[in-house]
Design a protein around this motif. Structure first.
Motif, PDB file in Angstrom:
ATOM      1  N   GLU A 261       0.840  -1.207   0.000  1.00  0.00           N
ATOM      2  CA  GLU A 261       0.000   0.000   0.000  1.00  0.00           C
ATOM      3  C   GLU A 261       0.874   1.256   0.000  1.00  0.00           C
ATOM      4  O   GLU A 261       0.582   2.221  -0.699  1.00  0.00           O
TER       5      GLU A 261
ATOM      6  N   TYR B 286      -6.237   7.686   4.804  1.00  0.00           N
ATOM      7  CA  TYR B 286      -5.290   6.662   4.351  1.00  0.00           C
ATOM      8  C   TYR B 286      -4.663   5.949   5.549  1.00  0.00           C
ATOM      9  O   TYR B 286      -4.526   4.725   5.555  1.00  0.00           O
TER      10      TYR B 286
ATOM     11  N   SER C 148      -4.975   2.047   6.516  1.00  0.00           N
ATOM     12  CA  SER C 148      -3.760   1.255   6.647  1.00  0.00           C
ATOM     13  C   SER C 148      -3.682   0.568   8.012  1.00  0.00           C
ATOM     14  O   SER C 148      -3.384  -0.626   8.100  1.00  0.00           O
TER      15      SER C 148
END
Length: 117
Positions: free
Chosen positions: A6, A28, A32
């Motif tokens: 990622e 994000y 994650s």
């Protein structure tokens, strides 16, 4: 390796600083961290239920196995940087007329945030 991938996938044109701008994107980071959390839960807590589906041991992974997984995952960060260096070397050795156009693929080292003149 998925979580490390990622981070590698955030920049696709040979950028070096893959951590740049992480503090500007809380969504994000949440995704994650959520990915990491759910992977640990699936392997450690849900292992007895998901043994056959995920092909894992009913007791989950040991700390040594987790360490090996983290090392393989972190290895993808190193491999990506090596590939970036190879790309930069190939572009440097390539004749000017054969180099890709900047509109299609910005050259390594140029900022993506600047607008063409």
């Amino acid at each position: 390796m998925q979580v490390f991938n990622e981070y590698n996938s955030r920049f696709l044109r040979g950028e070096w600083k893959i951590w740049k701008g992480l503090n500007k994107n809380p969504l994000y980071l949440i995704i994650s961290i959520g990915t990491m959390f759910f992977q640990v839960i699936m392997v450690q807590v849900a292992a007895p239920v998901l043994t056959h589906a995920l092909k894992i041991h009913p007791e989950g992974l040991s700390w040594k196995q987790w360490l090996i997984c983290l090392m393989f995952g972190a290895g993808t960060l190193v491999v990506q940087q090596i590939l970036n260096r190879i790309r930069m070397l190939v572009l440097w050795l390539m004749p000017e007329e054969a180099k890709p156009k900047e509109e299609v693929m910005p050259l390594v080292g140029k900022s993506l945030e600047t607008t063409p003149e």
